[in-house]
Write a protein that holds these residues in place. Structure first.
Motif, PDB file in Angstrom:
ATOM      1  N   ASN A  74       1.057  -1.091   0.204  1.00 17.24           N
ATOM      2  CA  ASN A  74       0.115  -0.027   0.022  1.00 17.24           C
ATOM      3  C   ASN A  74       0.769   1.330   0.155  1.00 17.24           C
ATOM      4  OD1 ASN A  74      -3.304  -0.307   0.609  1.00 17.24           O
ATOM      5  ND2 ASN A  74      -1.884  -2.217   1.986  1.00 17.24           N
ATOM      6  N   ASP A  75       1.812   0.865  -0.228  1.00 16.62           N
ATOM      7  CA  ASP A  75       2.956   2.252  -0.164  1.00 16.62           C
ATOM      8  C   ASP A  75       3.382   2.887   0.765  1.00 16.62           C
ATOM      9  OD1 ASP A  75       3.324   1.930  -2.982  1.00 16.62           O
ATOM     10  OD2 ASP A  75       1.896   2.879  -3.680  1.00 16.62           O
ATOM     11  N   ILE A  76       3.589   1.812   1.493  1.00 20.44           N
ATOM     12  CA  ILE A  76       3.590   2.661   3.707  1.00 20.44           C
ATOM     13  C   ILE A  76       4.849   2.204   3.853  1.00 20.44           C
ATOM     14  CG2 ILE A  76       2.289   3.025   6.000  1.00 20.44           C
ATOM     15  CD1 ILE A  76      -0.214   2.977   4.651  1.00 20.44           C
ATOM     16  N   ALA A  77       6.020   2.256   4.123  1.00 20.41           N
ATOM     17  CA  ALA A  77       7.459   1.916   4.249  1.00 20.41           C
ATOM     18  C   ALA A  77       7.481   2.691   6.594  1.00 20.41           C
ATOM     19  CB  ALA A  77       8.468   2.958   3.919  1.00 20.41           C
ATOM     20  N   ILE A  78       7.191   1.340   7.230  1.00 20.70           N
ATOM     21  CA  ILE A  78       7.770   1.175   8.341  1.00 20.70           C
ATOM     22  C   ILE A  78       8.822   1.199   8.471  1.00 20.70           C
ATOM     23  CG2 ILE A  78       5.595   0.499   8.300  1.00 20.70           C
ATOM     24  CD1 ILE A  78       6.362  -2.227   9.277  1.00 20.70           C
ATOM     25  N   SER A  79       9.400   1.595   9.775  1.00 22.78           N
ATOM     26  CA  SER A  79      10.896   1.030  10.236  1.00 22.78           C
ATOM     27  C   SER A  79      10.688   0.306  11.938  1.00 22.78           C
ATOM     28  CB  SER A  79      11.245   2.478  10.327  1.00 22.78           C
ATOM     29  OG  SER A  79      11.179   3.619  11.365  1.00 22.78           O
ATOM     30  N   CYS A  80      11.343  -0.352  12.615  1.00 20.30           N
ATOM     31  CA  CYS A  80      10.511  -0.825  13.885  1.00 20.30           C
ATOM     32  C   CYS A  80      12.313  -1.025  14.988  1.00 20.30           C
ATOM     33  CB  CYS A  80      10.555  -2.188  13.772  1.00 20.30           C
ATOM     34  SG  CYS A  80       9.744  -3.078  15.221  1.00 20.30           S
ATOM     35  N   PRO A  81      12.492   0.230  15.546  1.00 20.05           N
ATOM     36  CA  PRO A  81      13.569   0.673  16.037  1.00 20.05           C
ATOM     37  C   PRO A  81      13.327  -0.491  17.269  1.00 20.05           C
ATOM     38  CG  PRO A  81      12.507   2.617  16.313  1.00 20.05           C
ATOM     39  CD  PRO A  81      11.526   1.699  15.604  1.00 20.05           C
ATOM     40  N   ALA A  82      14.679  -0.804  17.508  1.00 17.57           N
ATOM     41  CA  ALA A  82      15.413  -1.542  18.650  1.00 17.57           C
ATOM     42  C   ALA A  82      14.508  -0.983  19.771  1.00 17.57           C
ATOM     43  CB  ALA A  82      17.329  -1.632  19.147  1.00 17.57           C
ATOM     44  N   PHE A  95       6.283   8.146  10.609  1.00 19.18           N
ATOM     45  CA  PHE A  95       6.492   9.370  10.290  1.00 19.18           C
ATOM     46  C   PHE A  95       7.537  10.464  11.135  1.00 19.18           C
ATOM     47  CE2 PHE A  95       2.114   8.464  12.071  1.00 19.18           C
ATOM     48  CZ  PHE A  95       1.169   8.554  10.835  1.00 19.18           C
ATOM     49  N   LYS A  96       7.482  11.207  10.428  1.00 15.07           N
ATOM     50  CA  LYS A  96       8.966  12.256  10.426  1.00 15.07           C
ATOM     51  C   LYS A  96       9.184  12.650  11.794  1.00 15.07           C
ATOM     52  CE  LYS A  96       9.943  13.870   6.032  1.00 15.07           C
ATOM     53  NZ  LYS A  96       9.938  15.681   5.178  1.00 15.07           N
ATOM     54  N   ASN A  97       7.637  12.669  12.765  1.00 14.52           N
ATOM     55  CA  ASN A  97       7.982  13.052  14.216  1.00 14.52           C
ATOM     56  C   ASN A  97       8.057  11.903  14.669  1.00 14.52           C
ATOM     57  OD1 ASN A  97       6.960  13.444  16.919  1.00 14.52           O
ATOM     58  ND2 ASN A  97       5.615  15.312  16.463  1.00 14.52           N
ATOM     59  N   SER A  98       9.270  11.831  15.418  1.00 11.27           N
ATOM     60  CA  SER A  98       9.026   9.545  15.817  1.00 11.27           C
ATOM     61  C   SER A  98       8.198  10.184  17.256  1.00 11.27           C
ATOM     62  CB  SER A  98      10.148   9.669  16.059  1.00 11.27           C
ATOM     63  OG  SER A  98      11.084  10.973  16.936  1.00 11.27           O
ATOM     64  N   THR A  99       7.894  11.136  18.176  1.00 20.01           N
ATOM     65  CA  THR A  99       7.134  10.901  19.270  1.00 20.01           C
ATOM     66  C   THR A  99       5.318  10.107  18.855  1.00 20.01           C
ATOM     67  OG1 THR A  99       6.679  13.140  18.933  1.00 20.01           O
ATOM     68  CG2 THR A  99       8.616  12.108  20.255  1.00 20.01           C
ATOM     69  N   GLU A 200      -1.953  12.097   8.559  1.00 17.74           N
ATOM     70  CA  GLU A 200      -2.193  12.554   7.104  1.00 17.74           C
ATOM     71  C   GLU A 200      -2.691  14.283   7.282  1.00 17.74           C
ATOM     72  OE1 GLU A 200       0.841  10.226   4.791  1.00 17.74           O
ATOM     73  OE2 GLU A 200      -1.472  10.039   4.499  1.00 17.74           O
ATOM     74  N   LYS A 201      -3.992  13.773   7.735  1.00 15.01           N
ATOM     75  CA  LYS A 201      -4.854  15.363   7.863  1.00 15.01           C
ATOM     76  C   LYS A 201      -4.351  16.581   8.515  1.00 15.01           C
ATOM     77  CE  LYS A 201      -9.058  13.141   5.715  1.00 15.01           C
ATOM     78  NZ  LYS A 201     -10.466  12.853   6.097  1.00 15.01           N
ATOM     79  N   LEU A 202      -3.978  15.949   9.720  1.00 20.14           N
ATOM     80  CA  LEU A 202      -3.363  17.008  10.585  1.00 20.14           C
ATOM     81  C   LEU A 202      -2.063  17.053  10.130  1.00 20.14           C
ATOM     82  CD1 LEU A 202      -5.045  14.424  14.076  1.00 20.14           C
ATOM     83  CD2 LEU A 202      -6.137  16.779  12.944  1.00 20.14           C
ATOM     84  N   GLY A 203      -1.436  16.787   9.411  1.00 22.39           N
ATOM     85  CA  GLY A 203      -0.309  17.154   9.062  1.00 22.39           C
ATOM     86  C   GLY A 203       1.178  16.354   9.057  1.00 22.39           C
ATOM     87  N   SER A 205       3.531  14.144   8.260  1.00 15.07           N
ATOM     88  CA  SER A 205       4.002  14.259   7.328  1.00 15.07           C
ATOM     89  C   SER A 205       4.917  12.445   7.775  1.00 15.07           C
ATOM     90  CB  SER A 205       5.901  14.670   6.787  1.00 15.07           C
ATOM     91  OG  SER A 205       4.973  15.829   6.494  1.00 15.07           O
ATOM     92  N   ARG A 206       5.385  11.756   6.715  1.00 11.20           N
ATOM     93  CA  ARG A 206       5.229  10.243   7.030  1.00 11.20           C
ATOM     94  C   ARG A 206       7.553  10.261   6.216  1.00 11.20           C
ATOM     95  NH1 ARG A 206       2.104   5.900   2.233  1.00 11.20           N
ATOM     96  NH2 ARG A 206       0.674   7.552   2.539  1.00 11.20           N
TER      97      ARG A 206
END
Length: 208
Positions: A74-82, A95-99, A200-203, A205-206
């Motif tokens: 679905n064109d969504i990239a994820i990452s899973c931190p340690a 998201f760019k906002n990691s919190t 994403e509507k709330l601004g 960004s991925r």
């Protein structure tokens, strides 16, 4: 599982069984029915061994891996931190906002219907973002629930008053005990797909 996936997996297991059976000590005797019975017992033994070998940490890793592939389609990239909690939880960053992130894990409530029992939780964590993300997202709660097909749950009022803002859904723990990675991964992916458009509507960004 589709018919094609079943046939591929069946063929793989059959070949593995035949390779084992060709060894003199394991060579099956008797008619076709006996061979099929041996194959069935072998599959059951194999499943028990896989279940015994898989830890909860392994289960979560597999769930995140499968969910990641679903989301990638679905064109969504994820990452899973340690993981901070190696055994009990996995965080998923989009998201760019990691919190603001997703999380899946095991909890044991102290109160309520599931008191003292292990359950799976899938949640969207928005701690510290009450006005910018959490409250606006609640205004779209019905839209999310319609996509998801179930109700979203919140933290207790005293937890939210401490700055912990999450929406979540629970899954029964027997899915872990039966090693149902595919179903849990599908639910995790569905949760993300249901909430992501609103975020994403709330601004938000991925990640690129």
């Amino acid at each position: 599982m589709t018919e094609r996936e079943f046939l591929i997996q069946f063929s793989h297991f059959k070949q593995e069984f035949l390779d084992t059976s060709r060894r003199p000590a394991n060579k099956p005797k008797g008619n076709r029915k006996k061979v099929l019975e041996n194959f069935e017992r072998w599959l059951q033994l194999r499943a028990k061994m896989e279940k015994a070998e898989m830890t909860f940490s392994d289960f979560l890793n597999n769930v995140v891996l499968v969910a990641g592939k679903i989301l990638e389609n679905n064109d969504i990239a994820i990452s899973c931190p340690a993981p901070v909690f190696k055994e009990s939880k996995r965080c998923i960053s989009i998201f760019k906002n990691s919190t603001v992130f997703y999380r899946i894990g095991r909890v044991r409530p102290r109160r309520g219907f599931n008191k003292g029992q292990n359950i799976l939780v899938i949640e969207l964590v928005m701690d510290g973002h009450k006005k910018s993300v959490f409250l606006p997202l609640l205004e779209m709660k019905e839209e999310i629930e319609e996509r998801l097909g179930e109700k979203l749950l919140r933290e207790l009022p005293r937890t939210e008053s401490a700055g912990h803002y999450r929406v979540k859904t629970f899954l029964p723990y027997h899915l872990v005990e039966s090693n149902d990675v595919q179903l849990v991964a599908r639910d995790l992916a569905d949760f993300i797909l249901a909430t992501l458009p609103c975020l994403e509507k709330l601004g938000l960004s991925r990640n690129p």
